[in-house]
Design a protein around this motif. Structure first.
Motif, mmCIF file in Angstrom:
data_model
loop_
_atom_site.group_PDB
_atom_site.id
_atom_site.type_symbol
_atom_site.label_atom_id
_atom_site.label_comp_id
_atom_site.label_asym_id
_atom_site.label_seq_id
_atom_site.Cartn_x
_atom_site.Cartn_y
_atom_site.Cartn_z
ATOM 1 N N VAL A 262 12.525 91.922 13.694
ATOM 2 C CA VAL A 262 12.304 90.474 13.679
ATOM 3 C C VAL A 262 13.124 89.854 14.808
ATOM 4 N N CYS A 263 12.431 89.314 15.802
ATOM 5 C CA CYS A 263 13.099 88.696 16.944
ATOM 6 C C CYS A 263 13.512 87.260 16.601
ATOM 7 N N ALA A 264 14.406 86.715 17.411
ATOM 8 C CA ALA A 264 14.932 85.370 17.139
ATOM 9 C C ALA A 264 13.838 84.312 17.193
ATOM 10 N N ASP A 265 12.793 84.553 17.996
ATOM 11 C CA ASP A 265 11.734 83.550 18.132
ATOM 12 C C ASP A 265 10.579 83.776 17.158
ATOM 13 N N ASP A 296 17.299 89.991 14.458
ATOM 14 C CA ASP A 296 18.201 89.368 15.432
ATOM 15 C C ASP A 296 19.305 88.628 14.682
ATOM 16 N N ARG A 297 20.535 88.856 15.093
ATOM 17 C CA ARG A 297 21.676 88.316 14.366
ATOM 18 C C ARG A 297 21.608 86.790 14.212
ATOM 19 N N ARG A 298 20.982 86.130 15.179
ATOM 20 C CA ARG A 298 20.907 84.673 15.142
ATOM 21 C C ARG A 298 20.062 84.154 13.977
ATOM 22 N N VAL A 299 19.173 84.967 13.467
ATOM 23 C CA VAL A 299 18.321 84.515 12.357
ATOM 24 C C VAL A 299 18.460 85.415 11.136
ATOM 25 N N ALA A 300 19.389 86.368 11.179
ATOM 26 C CA ALA A 300 19.496 87.363 10.107
ATOM 27 C C ALA A 300 19.815 86.734 8.760
ATOM 28 N N GLU A 400 19.129 96.984 21.954
ATOM 29 C CA GLU A 400 19.779 97.562 20.783
ATOM 30 C C GLU A 400 18.755 97.791 19.670
ATOM 31 N N ALA A 401 17.836 96.859 19.501
ATOM 32 C CA ALA A 401 16.823 97.003 18.455
ATOM 33 C C ALA A 401 15.993 98.257 18.677
ATOM 34 N N ILE A 402 15.563 98.486 19.907
ATOM 35 C CA ILE A 402 14.765 99.675 20.205
ATOM 36 C C ILE A 402 15.596 100.938 20.037
ATOM 37 N N ARG A 403 16.849 100.888 20.465
ATOM 38 C CA ARG A 403 17.706 102.069 20.306
ATOM 39 C C ARG A 403 17.861 102.427 18.828
ATOM 40 N N LEU A 404 18.115 101.414 18.004
ATOM 41 C CA LEU A 404 18.259 101.658 16.571
ATOM 42 C C LEU A 404 16.943 102.137 15.959
ATOM 43 N N ALA A 405 15.836 101.498 16.356
ATOM 44 C CA ALA A 405 14.541 101.854 15.787
ATOM 45 C C ALA A 405 14.166 103.291 16.087
ATOM 46 N N PHE A 417 7.877 91.448 15.063
ATOM 47 C CA PHE A 417 7.543 90.048 14.844
ATOM 48 C C PHE A 417 8.198 89.182 15.915
ATOM 49 N N SER A 418 7.360 88.459 16.636
ATOM 50 C CA SER A 418 7.802 87.529 17.675
ATOM 51 C C SER A 418 6.630 86.637 18.036
ATOM 52 N N ARG A 419 6.937 85.410 18.520
ATOM 53 C CA ARG A 419 5.873 84.526 18.989
ATOM 54 C C ARG A 419 5.462 84.838 20.431
#
Length: 486
Positions: A262-265, A296-300, A400-405, A417-419
């Motif tokens: 889930v991205c911030a946007d 994303d930490r901004r919306v977590a 980081e998201a891709i590395r973790l995924a 998920f992103s706009r």
């Protein structure tokens, strides 16, 4: 309500029969712990008879007109749809999922029968000339031969039809071992196929409490030419090793560890709905379930709170009861594993946003749970949960998201998920998986090729390529005579 049962014996060469040993296998309702039925418990003797029957029937079935094979599959599709309530009640009673979800699986599973009835008459070939024009090349597709089919307990109808449909359409006979936890739906499917006109010996079904006792004779028989297996990666590796002595073809749909990014946007309402779809279908007991929610930490925090609100509102109970949205897990071992993973995450710093653990009383119920601030190193982030638990792992950058995924040996499915269309495409392309949901929490469809990469399996099911898993290419070289001068 009295549940009408299908045949409860072994299907060998067109005859329903008891196990020679007299053994039976009890089928339990995971919501009530009651015994639903006692079915035949086959062993090595019945396994050998079944594969020999499939071997005898192979030539005749392979030579059956494609249109006739298609008509049988189409009739089976119609019968399954007509009996939707029966199949749904069987499935809910033996597996636990809510009745509405079982109805959904009946519709989804039946569609494979219809899809492959249509593919049966579209098996193609090729005709061409060699480069120097001296030889005609004629390429045809022929059945692989008798197939071993092994299905899991979590989607007892759809996993059967997704394999049986293309095998029959291609002209292959079958020996079928359904999961011992949920055999009744598979037995009902066999009933329908026989009623639809399937000849004796084409489908042989052996239920058993000892899979090794049945599958090993099939794999070592020299009669079976292919295996199609859905289940855990560990068992899949064992099955794959058994293909080596006879160089058997293998299709394997194994474990998953899906990342849900889930991205911030992102539209958070859409992302939360996607998470509910990807996590809570089948109580989380699905290889496509969102196993790690990377946010994303901004919306977590906002995402975790909104997801927790939705999870807390879910009604847990017996799937046969009206309004129930979350049924039991399959057994106590499954529930204990889920709780162990949750407690391990909490011990490493995760916090519970919602969820109260195991629910007492009869049945194997577990409370829908959201964990926030989950460390990426937790076991819950590296092992399939197979339960109604959503661990939220914050990230600080797309890299980081891709590395973790991608930090997993599994590679079945991922979700983004992103706009921003470029962002979702870039992230989707970077994920090391066979399928990606873009702003969607459901990816399975009979028209789409289902399967993964890395240790999530080999081959694809469904789509136009699903039938190819059951076909071999045969090439005829035909020298040309010189054309007369005209």
């Amino acid at each position: 309500m009295t549940l009408t049962l299908p045949h409860t014996g072994l299907l060998i060469d067109g005859v329903w029969q008891a196990a020679e040993s007299g053994r039976t296998l009890a089928v339990e309702n995971p919501a009530t712990n009651e015994i639903i039925a006692d079915i035949a418990d086959g062993g090595a003797i019945e396994a050998r008879r079944a594969v020999e029957a499939a071997g005898r029937a192979q030539a005749s079935w392979a030579s059956t007109a494609p249109r006739r094979r298609a008509e049988i599959l189409r009739r089976a599709y119609e019968l399954v749809v007509e009996r939707t309530e029966w199949f749904a009640e069987l499935m809910t009673t033996e597996m636990g999922k809510p009745l509405d979800q079982s109805r959904g699986e009946v519709a989804y599973g039946a569609e494979f029968l219809r899809w492959f009835s249509e593919e049966a008459v579209r098996i193609g070939g090729e005709s061409a000339l060699t480069g120097d024009g001296s030889t005609r090349i004629v390429v045809s597709k022929v059945p692989v031969g008798p197939v071993v089919i092994i299905t899991p307990w979590n989607f007892p109808l759809a996993m059967g039809t997704r394999k049986i449909g293309p095998a029959l359409a291609a002209g292959c006979t079958i020996v079928f071992k359904p999961a011992e936890k949920t055999p009744l739906t598979s037995l009902a499917l066999a009933d329908v196929l026989i009623e639809a006109g399937l000849p004796a010996g084409v489908l042989n079904l052996v239920t058993t409490s000892s899979p090794t006792e049945v599958v090993t004779p099939w794999m070592s028989s020299g009669i079976a030419r292919k295996v199609s297996f859905t289940g855990s990666t560990a068992v899949g590796k064992t099955v794959l090793a058994q293909t080596v002595p006879h160089v058997m073809r293998a299709s394997l749909e194994l474990g998953g560890n899906a990342a849900f990014i889930v991205c911030a946007d992102a539209d958070l309402d859409q992302a939360v709905q996607g998470a509910m779809d990807a996590k809570m279908r089948n109580m989380g007991e699905a290889c496509t379930a969102a196993n790690r929610l990377l946010v994303d930490r901004r919306v977590a925090d906002d995402f975790s709170a909104a997801l927790a609100e939705r999870m807390a509102a879910l009604r847990v109970g017996n799937g046969m009861d009206a309004g129930v949205e979350v049924g039991p897990l399959i057994d106590e071992a499954g529930r204990s594993k889920v709780d162990r993973l949750v407690q391990g995450a909490i011990a490493q710093g995760a916090r519970t946003v919602v969820g109260s653990g195991s629910i007492g009383g009869p049945g194997y119920f577990y409370s829908p749970t959201v964990l926030a601030d989950v460390p990426a190193s937790c076991e819950i982030a590296t092992e399939e949960i197979f339960g109604p638990v959503a661990p939220v792992i914050p990230f600080d950058s797309e890299e980081e998201a891709i590395r973790l995924a991608n930090a997993t040996t599994a590679g079945l499915v991922g979700y983004v998920f992103s706009r921003d269309i470029d962002r979702v495409l870039n992230l989707g392309e970077a994920l090391e998986v066979g399928m990606v949901g873009i702003n969607a929490g459901l990816v399975s469809n009979p028209r789409a090729p289902f399967g993964g990469v890395k240790q999530s399996g080999l081959g694809r099911e469904g789509s136009t390529v699903g039938i190819d898993e059951y076909l071999e290419y045969k090439y005829l070289a035909i020298p040309r005579r010189e054309s007369p001068n005209v």
